[in-house]
Motif scaffolding. Structure first.
Motif, mmCIF file in Angstrom:
data_model
loop_
_atom_site.group_PDB
_atom_site.id
_atom_site.type_symbol
_atom_site.label_atom_id
_atom_site.label_comp_id
_atom_site.label_asym_id
_atom_site.label_seq_id
_atom_site.Cartn_x
_atom_site.Cartn_y
_atom_site.Cartn_z
ATOM 1 N N CYS B 18 0.839 -1.201 0.000
ATOM 2 C CA CYS B 18 0.000 0.000 0.000
ATOM 3 C C CYS B 18 0.868 1.243 0.000
ATOM 4 O O CYS B 18 1.854 1.303 0.724
ATOM 5 C CB CYS B 18 -0.896 0.003 1.240
ATOM 6 N N LEU B 20 -0.010 4.053 1.167
ATOM 7 C CA LEU B 20 -0.322 4.877 2.334
ATOM 8 C C LEU B 20 0.262 4.240 3.599
ATOM 9 O O LEU B 20 0.679 3.079 3.580
ATOM 10 C CB LEU B 20 -1.842 5.031 2.480
ATOM 11 N N HIS B 21 0.252 5.000 4.674
ATOM 12 C CA HIS B 21 0.834 4.513 5.925
ATOM 13 C C HIS B 21 -0.105 4.760 7.103
ATOM 14 O O HIS B 21 0.357 5.119 8.201
ATOM 15 C CB HIS B 21 2.163 5.215 6.181
ATOM 16 N N CYS B 22 -1.384 4.600 6.901
ATOM 17 C CA CYS B 22 -2.365 4.916 7.939
ATOM 18 C C CYS B 22 -2.017 4.233 9.263
ATOM 19 O O CYS B 22 -1.942 3.009 9.330
ATOM 20 C CB CYS B 22 -3.760 4.472 7.510
ATOM 21 N N TYR B 24 -3.852 3.805 11.677
ATOM 22 C CA TYR B 24 -5.014 3.084 12.207
ATOM 23 C C TYR B 24 -5.262 1.798 11.424
ATOM 24 O O TYR B 24 -6.263 1.116 11.639
ATOM 25 C CB TYR B 24 -6.273 3.965 12.132
ATOM 26 N N CYS B 25 -4.370 1.474 10.490
ATOM 27 C CA CYS B 25 -4.632 0.353 9.583
ATOM 28 C C CYS B 25 -4.849 -0.941 10.363
ATOM 29 O O CYS B 25 -4.093 -1.274 11.266
ATOM 30 C CB CYS B 25 -3.482 0.189 8.593
ATOM 31 N N ASN B 27 -4.603 -3.863 9.130
ATOM 32 C CA ASN B 27 -3.724 -4.948 8.659
ATOM 33 C C ASN B 27 -2.761 -5.332 9.791
ATOM 34 O O ASN B 27 -2.410 -4.508 10.626
ATOM 35 C CB ASN B 27 -2.900 -4.502 7.439
ATOM 36 N N GLY B 62 -7.379 -4.916 0.628
ATOM 37 C CA GLY B 62 -5.967 -5.168 0.892
ATOM 38 C C GLY B 62 -5.600 -4.648 2.261
ATOM 39 O O GLY B 62 -6.414 -4.689 3.178
ATOM 40 N N GLY B 63 -4.443 -4.009 2.313
ATOM 41 C CA GLY B 63 -3.609 -3.272 1.379
ATOM 42 C C GLY B 63 -4.387 -2.567 0.268
ATOM 43 O O GLY B 63 -5.575 -2.381 0.364
ATOM 44 N N SER B 90 -7.943 3.028 -1.535
ATOM 45 C CA SER B 90 -7.523 4.350 -1.071
ATOM 46 C C SER B 90 -7.656 5.352 -2.225
ATOM 47 O O SER B 90 -7.526 6.548 -2.023
ATOM 48 C CB SER B 90 -6.067 4.305 -0.612
ATOM 49 N N GLN B 115 -8.839 9.924 4.615
ATOM 50 C CA GLN B 115 -8.212 9.957 5.940
ATOM 51 C C GLN B 115 -8.570 11.247 6.685
ATOM 52 O O GLN B 115 -8.477 11.302 7.907
ATOM 53 C CB GLN B 115 -6.697 9.815 5.793
ATOM 54 N N ARG B 356 2.132 3.081 9.543
ATOM 55 C CA ARG B 356 2.152 1.730 9.009
ATOM 56 C C ARG B 356 3.298 1.566 8.009
ATOM 57 O O ARG B 356 3.587 2.463 7.230
ATOM 58 C CB ARG B 356 0.830 1.441 8.283
HETATM 59 S S1 SF4 Z 1 -6.088 1.555 5.752
HETATM 60 FE FE1 SF4 Z 1 -5.919 1.096 3.581
HETATM 61 S S2 SF4 Z 1 -4.873 2.885 2.719
HETATM 62 FE FE2 SF4 Z 1 -4.528 2.933 4.878
HETATM 63 S S3 SF4 Z 1 -2.543 1.864 5.159
HETATM 64 FE FE3 SF4 Z 1 -4.197 0.358 5.486
HETATM 65 S S4 SF4 Z 1 -4.420 -0.577 3.547
HETATM 66 FE FE4 SF4 Z 1 -3.324 1.307 3.153
#
Ligand code: SF4
Ligand SMILES: C[S@@+](CC[C@H](N)C(=O)[O-])C[C@H]1O[C@@H](n2cnc3c(N)ncnc32)[C@H](O)[C@@H]1O
Ligand code: SF4
Lengths: 90, 361
Positions: B18, B20-22, B24-25, B27, B62-63, B90, B115, B356
């Protein structure tokens, strides 16, 4: 209450299809899946944004006996509430 | 145990990569590397097996699903089977030509994450300059004419922006807006202290959401997912564990719940060596918390047990070490004190976020 002259249709992003695994009609939409009963399927199949509620009742009466306007209106109201059907016309 | 019903939904986590580096993710901290990802053929086989099992709704997530070059093929395959296809993205890289092709192939709906409501706020949380790409994606979605849900995960840093988020979603032409308070798994758990909204923020949000929900009825539907820890009752475990939905992780691991890798005592199966039907009906992981037989008190004799299923198994495990315990968010749980303690320890000032990781090559 949905008026008899209004024209219902499935909302954008909603699909009515037949599931060969369950051997049943299914309504597919972003929030989930619903298995409509036979009456609902018959009504939904006629919701094309062209026919009015009155015309849907007439069309159904050709196939089924004892079709009542209120029943069709109730079925439609339920699907409007679930964001599956929208009605056009005032 | 009552007869097990066929699943309706598949969450296909195509990749953990991904841009992005959220922080709060949801994953897992241990992201699955690119070389471990299932091939195109394997994903198509997962979809075939899922459809045969009864799956009708496929969420490509995903991701970032757009990071998979074979996304178009996967979309065609899912739709060819008759599934409803939802792209969870995203938005980075979702240009008009690319989206038009995906819709042509059968995408039914797009769920776009935001976000924050402004470029600065959004990009600070995303850890990347992506807000402008999201606007491009939203324009493409409107142009191509596919229904849009905007999803924003709420936390301490953006809770005050709710009114702006609603206005932004409206401007982007969303039919639905999901305002989901953070669930604490994966990176979100790691960042819990920094992400947890204050009581004042939660109280301020309620009337804003209520007013907007009424004002926009029939135009844009607002789904507000309340903050879990602050409630007296836990959120239901989906529609029940192993009841309606399954998740396939990028490497083919099959999860009863998207966050289930958190439960380290669970023995997970994989589509790489086991048929999906066997996993759904017979695996120890899917049967572990099916029905209500596994419950102990206070859930066992509680009238709400068919409503919330004892709450979240992953949360029970993460907070108490026992995945079969009552969700400690429940006021009837003997462990509710753990949650109250976390709530009481809220920082007075903002705490730094751990962003992330991008995923491994
Ligand atoms: S929430 Fe979605 S966009 Fe944000 S880091 Fe996780 S996978 Fe990527
Ligand atoms: C993990 S993301 C993957 C898809 C894509 N990268 C995105 O962000 O939209 C899937 C969805 O879960 C949401 N999400 C991520 N972390 C979450 C969390 N901790 N709690 C609740 N929702 C979360 C995202 O906003 C997104 O809508
Ligand atoms: S005791 Fe169990 S079933 Fe009852 S409300 Fe609490 S978590 Fe739900």
């Amino acid at each position: 209450m949905i008026g008899v002259e209004q024209r219902p249709r499935l909302r954008r992003g909603v699909r009515l299809s037949f599931d060969r695994v369950r051997q049943a009609h299914v309504l597919l939409f972003p929030e989930g899946v619903v298995m409509p009963n036979a009456t609902a399927v018959a009504v939904l199949e006629l919701c094309d944004g062209e026919r009015t509620v009155a015309e849907i009742v007439t069309a159904l009466s050709g196939t089924y006996s004892g079709v009542r306007v209120e029943d069709v209106q109730n079925v439609l109201a339920r699907f409007v509430e679930r964001h599956v059907v929208e009605v056009l016309g005032g | 145990m009552a007869e097990v019903a066929a699943p309706l939904g598949l969450l296909a986590e195509l990749t953990h990569r991904c841009p992005l580096h959220c922080p709060y993710c949801s994953n897992p901290l241990e992201l699955i590397a690119r070389q471990q990802e299932l091939s195109t053929e394997q994903w198509c086989s997962v979809l075939d097996q899922a459809r045969d099992l009864g799956v009708l709704q496929v969420h490509l997530s995903g991701g970032e699903p757009l990071a998979r070059n074979d996304l178009p093929e996967i979309v065609s395959h899912a739709r060819g089977l008759g599934c409803y296809v939802n792209l969870v993205t995203s938005g980075v890289g979702l240009t008009t030509p690319r989206l038009a092709d995906l819709v042509e192939r059968g995408i039914d709906h797009v769920q776009l994450s935001l976000q924050g409501a402004s470029e600065a706020g959004n990009d600070a949380i995303a850890g990347a300059r992506v807000f402008k790409h999201k606007l491009i994606a939203a324009e493409a979605i409107a142009e191509v004419g596919v229904p849009l849900t905007v999803n924003t995960v709420l936390h301490r840093r953006n809770h005050g922006e709710i009114a702006d988020l609603i206005a932004t979603a409206e401007r982007l032409g969303a039919e639905r807006l999901e305002l989901a308070n953070t669930q604490y798994y994966g990176w979100a758990l790691r960042n819990r202290t920094a992400l947890m909204p204050t009581r004042e923020q939660l109280d301020a949000a309620e009337p804003i959401v209520r007013e907007a929900t009424e004002r926009l009825a029939g135009k844009m539907q607002i789904v507000y997912v309340v903050a879990d820890y602050a409630d007296a009752h836990p959120k239901p475990c989906m529609h029940g564990w192993g009841a309606r939905q399954l998740t396939v992780a990028p490497d083919g691991t099959v999860l009863p719940c998207p966050a289930a890798t958190a439960i380290t005592t669970l023995e997970l199966s994989s589509v790489v060596d086991t048929p999906l039907a066997e996993i759904w009906y017979s695996s120890s992981s899917f049967n572990a918390f099916r029905g209500t037989e596994w419950m102990s008190e206070p859930c066992r004799s509680c009238p709400r047990k068919e409503t919330d299923f004892g709450g979240c198994r992953c949360q029970a495990f993460l907070l108490t070490g026992d995945a079969a315990a009552t969700d400690p968010v429940c006021s009837l749980s003997p462990n509710r004190g753990l949650v109250d303690e976390i709530l009481a320890q809220q920082p007075v000032v903002d705490v730094e976020l751990t962003m992330r990781a991008p995923g491994r090559a």
